[in-house]
Design a protein around this motif. Sequence first.
Motif, mmCIF file in Angstrom:
data_model
loop_
_atom_site.group_PDB
_atom_site.id
_atom_site.type_symbol
_atom_site.label_atom_id
_atom_site.label_comp_id
_atom_site.label_asym_id
_atom_site.label_seq_id
_atom_site.Cartn_x
_atom_site.Cartn_y
_atom_site.Cartn_z
ATOM 1 N N PHE A 134 1.035 -1.036 -0.047
ATOM 2 C CA PHE A 134 0.049 0.265 -0.553
ATOM 3 C C PHE A 134 0.748 0.622 0.059
ATOM 4 O O PHE A 134 1.013 2.243 0.743
ATOM 5 N N CYS A 135 2.158 1.425 -0.953
ATOM 6 C CA CYS A 135 2.242 2.483 -1.254
ATOM 7 C C CYS A 135 1.565 3.510 -0.987
ATOM 8 O O CYS A 135 0.745 3.229 -2.319
ATOM 9 N N GLY A 136 1.711 4.459 -1.542
ATOM 10 C CA GLY A 136 0.652 5.983 -0.665
ATOM 11 C C GLY A 136 0.523 6.214 -2.635
ATOM 12 O O GLY A 136 -0.505 6.553 -2.184
ATOM 13 N N PHE A 137 1.316 6.072 -3.621
ATOM 14 C CA PHE A 137 0.919 6.669 -4.783
ATOM 15 C C PHE A 137 0.083 4.986 -5.642
ATOM 16 O O PHE A 137 -0.134 5.103 -6.600
ATOM 17 N N CYS A 138 0.685 4.302 -4.612
ATOM 18 C CA CYS A 138 -0.285 2.816 -6.353
ATOM 19 C C CYS A 138 -0.940 1.779 -5.825
ATOM 20 O O CYS A 138 -1.640 2.052 -4.839
ATOM 21 N N LEU A 140 9.966 9.490 0.955
ATOM 22 C CA LEU A 140 9.976 7.843 1.119
ATOM 23 C C LEU A 140 8.610 8.224 2.668
ATOM 24 O O LEU A 140 7.929 6.415 2.214
ATOM 25 N N LYS A 141 8.435 8.372 4.186
ATOM 26 C CA LYS A 141 7.776 8.206 5.097
ATOM 27 C C LYS A 141 6.729 8.661 4.534
ATOM 28 O O LYS A 141 4.997 7.624 4.586
ATOM 29 N N ALA A 142 6.140 9.845 3.347
ATOM 30 C CA ALA A 142 5.118 9.986 3.144
ATOM 31 C C ALA A 142 4.390 8.819 1.988
ATOM 32 O O ALA A 142 3.430 8.947 2.281
ATOM 33 N N MET A 143 5.486 8.457 1.711
ATOM 34 C CA MET A 143 5.091 7.846 0.601
ATOM 35 C C MET A 143 4.800 6.061 0.799
ATOM 36 O O MET A 143 4.347 4.971 0.438
ATOM 37 N N ASN A 144 5.312 6.342 2.649
ATOM 38 C CA ASN A 144 4.637 4.431 2.883
ATOM 39 C C ASN A 144 5.599 3.945 2.621
ATOM 40 O O ASN A 144 5.659 2.350 2.653
ATOM 41 N N ARG A 145 7.203 4.232 2.144
ATOM 42 C CA ARG A 145 8.011 3.431 1.620
ATOM 43 C C ARG A 145 8.550 2.536 3.129
ATOM 44 O O ARG A 145 8.717 3.461 3.851
ATOM 45 N N PRO A 146 8.696 1.153 2.593
ATOM 46 C CA PRO A 146 9.188 -0.011 4.017
ATOM 47 C C PRO A 146 11.547 0.400 4.739
ATOM 48 O O PRO A 146 11.656 -0.538 4.570
ATOM 49 N N TYR A 147 11.778 1.760 3.928
ATOM 50 C CA TYR A 147 12.690 1.836 4.208
ATOM 51 C C TYR A 147 12.970 3.120 4.667
ATOM 52 O O TYR A 147 12.382 3.869 3.753
ATOM 53 N N ASP A 148 14.412 3.816 4.300
ATOM 54 C CA ASP A 148 14.760 5.286 4.460
ATOM 55 C C ASP A 148 15.966 4.770 3.255
ATOM 56 O O ASP A 148 16.337 3.714 3.127
ATOM 57 N N VAL A 157 12.538 7.421 -14.350
ATOM 58 C CA VAL A 157 11.276 9.218 -14.091
ATOM 59 C C VAL A 157 10.375 9.208 -13.999
ATOM 60 O O VAL A 157 10.305 9.453 -16.134
ATOM 61 N N PHE A 158 10.050 9.112 -13.111
ATOM 62 C CA PHE A 158 8.150 9.266 -13.043
ATOM 63 C C PHE A 158 8.114 11.161 -12.724
ATOM 64 O O PHE A 158 8.517 11.438 -11.438
ATOM 65 N N ARG A 159 6.586 12.023 -13.261
ATOM 66 C CA ARG A 159 6.131 12.532 -12.511
ATOM 67 C C ARG A 159 5.096 11.761 -12.340
ATOM 68 O O ARG A 159 4.293 11.170 -12.333
ATOM 69 N N TYR A 160 4.725 12.323 -10.836
ATOM 70 C CA TYR A 160 3.430 11.863 -9.509
ATOM 71 C C TYR A 160 2.284 12.331 -10.911
ATOM 72 O O TYR A 160 1.704 13.585 -11.187
ATOM 73 N N SER A 161 1.615 11.233 -10.531
ATOM 74 C CA SER A 161 -0.306 11.452 -10.942
ATOM 75 C C SER A 161 -1.347 11.072 -9.810
ATOM 76 O O SER A 161 -0.305 9.689 -9.708
ATOM 77 N N PRO A 162 -2.038 11.941 -9.553
ATOM 78 C CA PRO A 162 -2.897 10.599 -8.048
ATOM 79 C C PRO A 162 -3.012 9.571 -8.976
ATOM 80 O O PRO A 162 -3.823 9.562 -10.205
ATOM 81 N N ARG A 163 -3.563 8.765 -7.639
ATOM 82 C CA ARG A 163 -4.390 7.336 -8.674
ATOM 83 C C ARG A 163 -5.259 7.251 -7.533
ATOM 84 O O ARG A 163 -5.274 7.301 -6.272
ATOM 85 N N GLN A 164 -6.126 6.743 -8.044
ATOM 86 C CA GLN A 164 -7.724 6.291 -7.309
ATOM 87 C C GLN A 164 -7.492 5.537 -7.004
ATOM 88 O O GLN A 164 -6.947 4.385 -6.264
ATOM 89 N N ARG A 165 -8.162 5.597 -5.166
ATOM 90 C CA ARG A 165 -8.239 5.013 -4.558
ATOM 91 C C ARG A 165 -6.651 5.020 -3.643
ATOM 92 O O ARG A 165 -7.141 3.877 -2.682
ATOM 93 N N THR A 166 -6.078 6.195 -4.004
ATOM 94 C CA THR A 166 -4.772 5.547 -2.956
ATOM 95 C C THR A 166 -4.255 6.399 -2.035
ATOM 96 O O THR A 166 -5.478 7.351 -1.894
ATOM 97 N N ALA A 167 -4.201 6.234 -1.015
ATOM 98 C CA ALA A 167 -4.007 7.214 -0.081
ATOM 99 C C ALA A 167 -3.282 8.821 0.007
ATOM 100 O O ALA A 167 -3.769 9.657 0.347
ATOM 101 N N ALA A 168 -2.448 8.513 -1.452
ATOM 102 C CA ALA A 168 -2.093 10.019 -1.458
ATOM 103 C C ALA A 168 -2.947 10.830 -3.141
ATOM 104 O O ALA A 168 -2.800 12.013 -2.721
ATOM 105 N N GLU A 169 -4.372 10.046 -2.698
ATOM 106 C CA GLU A 169 -5.312 10.750 -3.584
ATOM 107 C C GLU A 169 -6.390 11.797 -2.880
ATOM 108 O O GLU A 169 -6.427 13.225 -3.445
ATOM 109 N N LEU A 170 -5.972 11.606 -1.416
ATOM 110 C CA LEU A 170 -6.628 12.204 -0.343
ATOM 111 C C LEU A 170 -5.661 13.645 -0.014
ATOM 112 O O LEU A 170 -6.085 14.680 0.324
ATOM 113 N N LEU A 171 -3.845 13.451 -1.073
ATOM 114 C CA LEU A 171 -3.137 14.932 -0.463
ATOM 115 C C LEU A 171 -3.596 15.925 -1.882
ATOM 116 O O LEU A 171 -4.208 15.761 -2.883
ATOM 117 N N ARG A 172 -3.115 16.635 -1.486
ATOM 118 C CA ARG A 172 -3.280 18.402 -2.092
ATOM 119 C C ARG A 172 -2.237 17.750 -3.193
ATOM 120 O O ARG A 172 -0.024 17.659 -2.457
#
Length: 446
Positions: A166-170, A279-287, A340-355
Amino acid sequence: MPTAAFSNLGCKVNQYETERMAESFEALGFTLTDFRQPADVYVINTCSVTADADRKSRQMARRAARQKDGAKVVLTGCFAQMALDTGEAVDGAALLVPNGDKMRTAAHVLAAFPELIQYTSSPANDQPAVFPESAPGGLISPESLVSRMGHRTRATLKIQDGCTYFCGFCSIPYTRNVMASRPFADVLTEARQMATVGTKEIVVTGVCVGAYGPSDGSGGEDLADVLVAVADIPSIERVRLSSVQPVEIPDKLIAAMATHPNIAPHLHLSLQSGDDTILKAMNRPYDTGFFAEIAGKLRGVMPRIGLTTDLIVGYPGETRELFENTLEFARKMQFARTHVFRYSPRQRTAAELLRDDVPYEEKERRHRELTAVCVATQEAFAAGDLGKTVDVLVEAKGAQEGWLSGYTGNYVRTQFAAPPHLRGRIVPVRLTEILPGGDAFGILED
Ligand code: SF4
């Protein structure tokens, strides 16, 4: 007999599934045709990793529907699953097949359109179908593999499905929510079949391939066992591992890669950001500290391992300063190749709720800056093998007339002058030059 055409959008897992789906249609008597030709059925294995992937999935459905009046346009894959879950109507699509059942797409099509072929049995049963079903009397027949695989020197082998990180963008944990590992014996059987049709390199893949193995802790074979067993198959000259989570690299896997001559010294370690706050905001399990440590461990036993990665720019909350940290970390990590990707909001993801607070122009600027840094590290990495003779799996024509191209074990794309009959072979090339963009150029020593 009716005709069917297939299009794959997305990852190596999708590519594998599309090939297996095509085989199941052929086994039922469909004639396979090119996707640009008129067909009775079009099957599109869609992707939803970015907004662009969604747009391409919709576009392909409309295009297929225009290609032949009355054609049945069938979508499966992550975009189709998201459309099923959100109730989106997809223009041009006649049928959406759930991701978890895509291996039975042929049966779904014949249940929905019985006029295509007199077909009796119903598709539905309670077991998810994320791996190929056995053909009568055993797994996929080599003959059908031959007809499907043709001269594919590098074949993709799917061994695992599903992800629960459940990474924030995926959106993948929502569209591929069946966590499953394929029986070890099935994996080996199919790998051996691939060897019979002349495959030289097998790419072992999964949605979260590092999670391969019994999740109940009951022991059994793990990812390292799969790599070694496939690498031991006579005539398979190279085994490559596709994208893996940085937290799923046990010492056993590192040891297998460092000691087995047929396991490619290449690892796609998906980093996503070089800044710990992001990385923390993305919920990635490492730093970044953990990531650098794993990279150091790998390079400690395989100094010329090719580490490739993915990076996202413009994630919500990524200030200029935090982005600079990603630039600096990418310089430090010296990746052999980076998407290299440009961030784009994905439906139903945690990041979709972020501005989505990084303006498009700024995402473009960061994409250019980071890409420039990554191309420089790619060129520097390739230059580390200048003067050496390396093995290249010849896969395609090169950038100039009379040239061929292919990848080294550590994933450096290499161009060289050679006759076309060498395609499909692994040949020795002495590297003499690094071309702009990071490809190597060399002289055939065969
Ligand atoms: S690990 Fe994260 S990015 Fe990868 S498939 Fe799972 S949720 Fe998506």
